[in-house]
Design a protein around this motif. Sequence first.
Motif, PDB file in Angstrom:
ATOM      1  N   ILE A  18       0.835  -1.195   0.000  1.00  0.00           N
ATOM      2  CA  ILE A  18       0.000   0.000   0.000  1.00  0.00           C
ATOM      3  C   ILE A  18       0.872   1.247   0.000  1.00  0.00           C
ATOM      4  O   ILE A  18       0.660   2.189  -0.777  1.00  0.00           O
ATOM      5  CB  ILE A  18      -0.956   0.010   1.212  1.00  0.00           C
ATOM      6  CG1 ILE A  18      -2.040  -1.038   1.044  1.00  0.00           C
ATOM      7  CG2 ILE A  18      -1.585   1.381   1.422  1.00  0.00           C
ATOM      8  CD1 ILE A  18      -2.881  -1.277   2.292  1.00  0.00           C
ATOM      9  N   MET A  19       1.878   1.262   0.858  1.00  0.00           N
ATOM     10  CA  MET A  19       2.762   2.424   0.952  1.00  0.00           C
ATOM     11  C   MET A  19       3.513   2.655  -0.352  1.00  0.00           C
ATOM     12  O   MET A  19       3.585   3.790  -0.841  1.00  0.00           O
ATOM     13  CB  MET A  19       3.766   2.234   2.100  1.00  0.00           C
ATOM     14  CG  MET A  19       3.147   2.344   3.450  1.00  0.00           C
ATOM     15  SD  MET A  19       4.302   1.961   4.766  1.00  0.00           S
ATOM     16  CE  MET A  19       5.698   2.955   4.356  1.00  0.00           C
ATOM     17  N   VAL A  20       4.063   1.609  -0.925  1.00  0.00           N
ATOM     18  CA  VAL A  20       4.837   1.748  -2.164  1.00  0.00           C
ATOM     19  C   VAL A  20       3.949   2.253  -3.294  1.00  0.00           C
ATOM     20  O   VAL A  20       4.351   3.133  -4.073  1.00  0.00           O
ATOM     21  CB  VAL A  20       5.511   0.401  -2.532  1.00  0.00           C
ATOM     22  CG1 VAL A  20       6.051   0.419  -3.943  1.00  0.00           C
ATOM     23  CG2 VAL A  20       6.609   0.082  -1.546  1.00  0.00           C
ATOM     24  N   SER A  65      -9.318 -10.922  10.360  1.00  0.00           N
ATOM     25  CA  SER A  65     -10.182  -9.914   9.744  1.00  0.00           C
ATOM     26  C   SER A  65      -9.398  -8.665   9.362  1.00  0.00           C
ATOM     27  O   SER A  65      -9.647  -8.064   8.311  1.00  0.00           O
ATOM     28  CB  SER A  65     -11.326  -9.548  10.690  1.00  0.00           C
ATOM     29  OG  SER A  65     -10.815  -9.063  11.914  1.00  0.00           O
ATOM     30  N   GLU A  66      -8.437  -8.282  10.185  1.00  0.00           N
ATOM     31  CA  GLU A  66      -7.591  -7.125   9.872  1.00  0.00           C
ATOM     32  C   GLU A  66      -6.730  -7.391   8.639  1.00  0.00           C
ATOM     33  O   GLU A  66      -6.558  -6.516   7.791  1.00  0.00           O
ATOM     34  CB  GLU A  66      -6.707  -6.797  11.066  1.00  0.00           C
ATOM     35  CG  GLU A  66      -5.769  -5.650  10.827  1.00  0.00           C
ATOM     36  CD  GLU A  66      -4.789  -5.463  11.955  1.00  0.00           C
ATOM     37  OE1 GLU A  66      -3.989  -4.531  11.855  1.00  0.00           O
ATOM     38  OE2 GLU A  66      -4.812  -6.238  12.925  1.00  0.00           O
ATOM     39  N   VAL A  67      -6.223  -8.592   8.535  1.00  0.00           N
ATOM     40  CA  VAL A  67      -5.408  -8.956   7.374  1.00  0.00           C
ATOM     41  C   VAL A  67      -6.244  -8.933   6.104  1.00  0.00           C
ATOM     42  O   VAL A  67      -5.809  -8.421   5.065  1.00  0.00           O
ATOM     43  CB  VAL A  67      -4.746 -10.341   7.596  1.00  0.00           C
ATOM     44  CG1 VAL A  67      -4.007 -10.789   6.357  1.00  0.00           C
ATOM     45  CG2 VAL A  67      -3.809 -10.298   8.782  1.00  0.00           C
ATOM     46  N   VAL A  68      -7.465  -9.431   6.175  1.00  0.00           N
ATOM     47  CA  VAL A  68      -8.353  -9.420   5.004  1.00  0.00           C
ATOM     48  C   VAL A  68      -8.681  -7.987   4.597  1.00  0.00           C
ATOM     49  O   VAL A  68      -8.667  -7.645   3.402  1.00  0.00           O
ATOM     50  CB  VAL A  68      -9.637 -10.231   5.292  1.00  0.00           C
ATOM     51  CG1 VAL A  68     -10.666 -10.027   4.214  1.00  0.00           C
ATOM     52  CG2 VAL A  68      -9.305 -11.699   5.439  1.00  0.00           C
ATOM     53  N   ILE A  71      -5.649  -6.514   2.876  1.00  0.00           N
ATOM     54  CA  ILE A  71      -5.461  -7.085   1.537  1.00  0.00           C
ATOM     55  C   ILE A  71      -6.460  -6.482   0.558  1.00  0.00           C
ATOM     56  O   ILE A  71      -6.108  -6.122  -0.578  1.00  0.00           O
ATOM     57  CB  ILE A  71      -5.561  -8.618   1.577  1.00  0.00           C
ATOM     58  CG1 ILE A  71      -4.336  -9.205   2.286  1.00  0.00           C
ATOM     59  CG2 ILE A  71      -5.686  -9.201   0.182  1.00  0.00           C
ATOM     60  CD1 ILE A  71      -4.431 -10.675   2.557  1.00  0.00           C
ATOM     61  N   ILE A  72      -7.723  -6.341   0.982  1.00  0.00           N
ATOM     62  CA  ILE A  72      -8.731  -5.733   0.109  1.00  0.00           C
ATOM     63  C   ILE A  72      -8.391  -4.281  -0.183  1.00  0.00           C
ATOM     64  O   ILE A  72      -8.517  -3.818  -1.331  1.00  0.00           O
ATOM     65  CB  ILE A  72     -10.132  -5.873   0.734  1.00  0.00           C
ATOM     66  CG1 ILE A  72     -10.546  -7.343   0.713  1.00  0.00           C
ATOM     67  CG2 ILE A  72     -11.156  -5.010   0.010  1.00  0.00           C
ATOM     68  CD1 ILE A  72     -11.802  -7.642   1.485  1.00  0.00           C
TER      69      ILE A  72
END
Length: 91
Positions: A18-20, A65-68, A71-72
Motif C-alpha cells: 500500500i505504501m509503495v 479480519s484485519e489482514v483481510v 489485503i482488500i
Amino acid sequence: MKIANPLCIINMLSCLLIMVRIITWKNNGSRFKPLISFIAWLLLTSCMMLIVSLILGYYRLAESSEVVINIILCIAIFYSSGNIAKLFKKR
C-alpha cells in the motif's frame, strides 16, 4: 524482532505494498485536493506505524479480519493505480 506469525507477515507485506503504491503514484496534471492528500498521508502513516510496531515487537498478533481488510485495501489501491481520489469518486 521475531515475527513468526504468518498473518503478521502477510499484514506487513500488504501495508508495505500500500505504501509503495501510494508513494509511486503519478500526478499527471490533476489538481491538488487537500482532503485526499490528507487521507493518503493518514493511510501512509498508519501503515508505517503498523510495520514499525511489528518490527519492534509491540504488535505481536494480527487478527485474520484485519489482514483481510488490509489485503482488500491493497487490491483497491492497486486497482485505482494508487489514486486515492478514485476510491471516493462517484460514478
